[in-house]
Design a protein around this motif. Structure first.
Motif, PDB file in Angstrom:
ATOM      1  N   TRP A  83       0.822  -1.205   0.000  1.00 52.51           N
ATOM      2  CA  TRP A  83       0.000   0.000   0.000  1.00 52.51           C
ATOM      3  C   TRP A  83       0.865   1.268   0.000  1.00 52.51           C
ATOM      4  CZ3 TRP A  83      -4.992  -0.282  -1.269  1.00 52.51           C
ATOM      5  CH2 TRP A  83      -5.579  -1.549  -1.215  1.00 52.51           C
ATOM      6  N   PHE A  84       1.881   1.210  -0.867  1.00 56.04           N
ATOM      7  CA  PHE A  84       2.695   2.389  -1.156  1.00 56.04           C
ATOM      8  C   PHE A  84       3.494   2.881   0.045  1.00 56.04           C
ATOM      9  CE2 PHE A  84      -1.152   2.110  -3.697  1.00 56.04           C
ATOM     10  CZ  PHE A  84      -0.565   1.761  -4.903  1.00 56.04           C
ATOM     11  N   GLY A  85       3.756   1.950   0.952  1.00 52.13           N
ATOM     12  CA  GLY A  85       4.599   2.259   2.093  1.00 52.13           C
ATOM     13  C   GLY A  85       5.328   1.012   2.543  1.00 52.13           C
ATOM     14  N   MET A  86       6.100   1.161   3.616  1.00 52.88           N
ATOM     15  CA  MET A  86       6.734  -0.025   4.192  1.00 52.88           C
ATOM     16  C   MET A  86       5.647  -0.908   4.815  1.00 52.88           C
ATOM     17  SD  MET A  86       8.484   1.484   7.720  1.00 52.88           S
ATOM     18  CE  MET A  86       9.093   3.014   6.984  1.00 52.88           C
ATOM     19  N   SER A  87       5.963  -2.154   5.069  1.00 47.55           N
ATOM     20  CA  SER A  87       4.992  -3.041   5.709  1.00 47.55           C
ATOM     21  C   SER A  87       4.652  -2.537   7.113  1.00 47.55           C
ATOM     22  CB  SER A  87       5.569  -4.457   5.804  1.00 47.55           C
ATOM     23  OG  SER A  87       6.630  -4.498   6.740  1.00 47.55           O
ATOM     24  N   GLY A  88       3.443  -2.829   7.559  1.00 47.44           N
ATOM     25  CA  GLY A  88       3.067  -2.479   8.928  1.00 47.44           C
ATOM     26  C   GLY A  88       3.988  -3.132   9.944  1.00 47.44           C
TER      27      GLY A  88
END
Lengths: 177, 177, 177, 177
Positions: free
Chosen positions: C80-85
């Motif tokens: 989702w366009f970021g690092m993993s949670g």
């Protein structure tokens, strides 16, 4: 506290100018409309023997006018998701001034100033204007100027900016904090 | 597959040109060095009665040269964390061409093309060049051109780009995928 | 020169891991797969009387493992366009470690390290991964770590990354400059 | 017009919550505090035979609560220049829901909604929060949700947000345009 506004727009009384007027109304401001001056593109001669030579245009006269001020407001419409080419040409030339023996204190002078950006666009500027804000951040970091704040306004047809209540409110606050 | 390269740099044989040469070597390419032409800043007359009027400069001749090509390579050094003012003035003028009765198919023509960006900077361009890439993304989205790929190179003094192995490798791949 | 790799991906042998293997092959590396550990979300107690309390999970044991290394490689797929949670939770907890009396030198230790980011996405990551790179820039600026370089790879299905020649080349260069 | 607020903060009555209260006061709103729920990180099984399996946590119950609403407000403090890991874990799990036979209309449902983002940070958020806004833009583009507007507020210690007049004004306008 002395303020200069550097206008990059090419249309008289455009939305960016209206919004900027909100920000500076009642303040003593030196207004510089770049569209009224002849400013050449930089010719990059940093690495050429002899370096830069004197350019016969209005650029230096504008530098002379902004240097005395404490605060610079860069007011530009968003053209093609960036500042106007007119304003970009002006900023590009700073590379020359930084090497110009006639302006030995240019960078120090800029580093003592505070900068604000006011920009207005018609195509979702609150998202698509963000690269421009980030570019200004790097510009000011490089020259040492403190990037105090910015306003993005949304408008397309003349006068539309009066509908952007958030931008108008921000303009009224901008220089009064 | 026909390619035009639009050079925004103002220095002959600069690092951006060297890197772009790597990308296009062996290919038939039309090269347009904007620095050799007279291209005025746009005057925004979109909302003025009468609209835009004809400008006496070299801009239209360059539009005529790029329209026939399938692929456009925009090659610009990073000046002040953006494209050169020279290139920006050229792109700003597209707003006029989009309303120019002499170019009724301009947007459709642009929307049928593929675009590549090659840019070189000296101050941490892999980070500080990212707003420029994002700006190009919005530019191409707006005009409809497919943004295929880009290369950021790092170089400062003439020839430095030969040390950026990653950029050179990417340049060799760019148009050959 | 001692290297730790912090993997944020949740799939074994994913494209990000493959690409990272290219970067570290032949080097002695401590590999930390965050998915194998229990790391709680931070509870922000910076402004609560008493402040943070000890959390019963694996977080501190991982901090203990990365502190001795000179180089940290953050390897995360783009979710989702970021690092993993998973990785974000790990980094969020740094706020606690910075106030943890058991780690009085945490920030200094981090400030002495060099960081690399390797990230792979499936949806136009060369453009849509840029905000993640900018976020890492601010993260490293804040903690003082030197952000040396990054690689963005494009891949979706397992093994796709082998088609991204540019990313593979960059991986081979990354730690060998 | 039915509104759900998804809170990503981990501190009760934090600045982000205060600012969000300004935006939704007087409106009927379903408030979801993610910190009060157990939401596992995604395990990426998209490419594994059998695919995702059911996870025993609170995630689906939250999806069930947001689906009926027309408007989603994502309210998160800026942690390490991004959304909280808590919120990121929630969003990461959408990848599973998009493939979950129990939610065949998830993407269509999300694509019919409007989204707002409210975020507050302490370290120059008007600049350093921009990558987060850009990330949300890509998130909403992907899932099809219309990204209506966002507010960035500046605050550090509890209650500081009351000093950010611009953010407060924007909050009062946000859902009332």
């Amino acid at each position: 506290m002395s303020i200069a506004v550097i206008y990059g727009g090419t249309r008289e009384n455009g939305n960016t100018e209206i919004l900027t007027e909100q920000a500076v109304q009642g303040l003593s401001v030196e207004k510089i409309y770049l569209r009224n001056y002849d400013i050449h593109s930089i010719e990059d001669l940093r690495h050429t023997q002899g370096g830069f030579y004197e350019v016969d245009d209005d650029y230096n006269s504008i530098i002379d006018r902004i240097i005395p001020h404490d605060i610079l407001v860069f007011a530009t419409p968003i053209y093609w998701f960036g500042m106007s080419g007119t304003l970009k040409n002006f900023i590009d030339r700073w590379s020359q001034t930084m090497r110009d023996a006639s302006y030995p204190d240019f960078k120090n002078s800029m580093a003592a100033k505070k900068a604000y950006v006011i920009t207005v666009g018609g195509d979702n500027p609150y998202l698509k204007g963000l690269p421009l804000i980030q570019q200004f951040q790097y510009i000011f970091d490089f020259i040492g100027t403190s990037f105090e704040d910015y306003i993005i306004g949304e408008a397309n047809r003349p006068g539309d900016i009066f509908q952007d209540k958030k931008a108008l409110f921000s303009a009224n606050q901008l220089l009064r904090k």
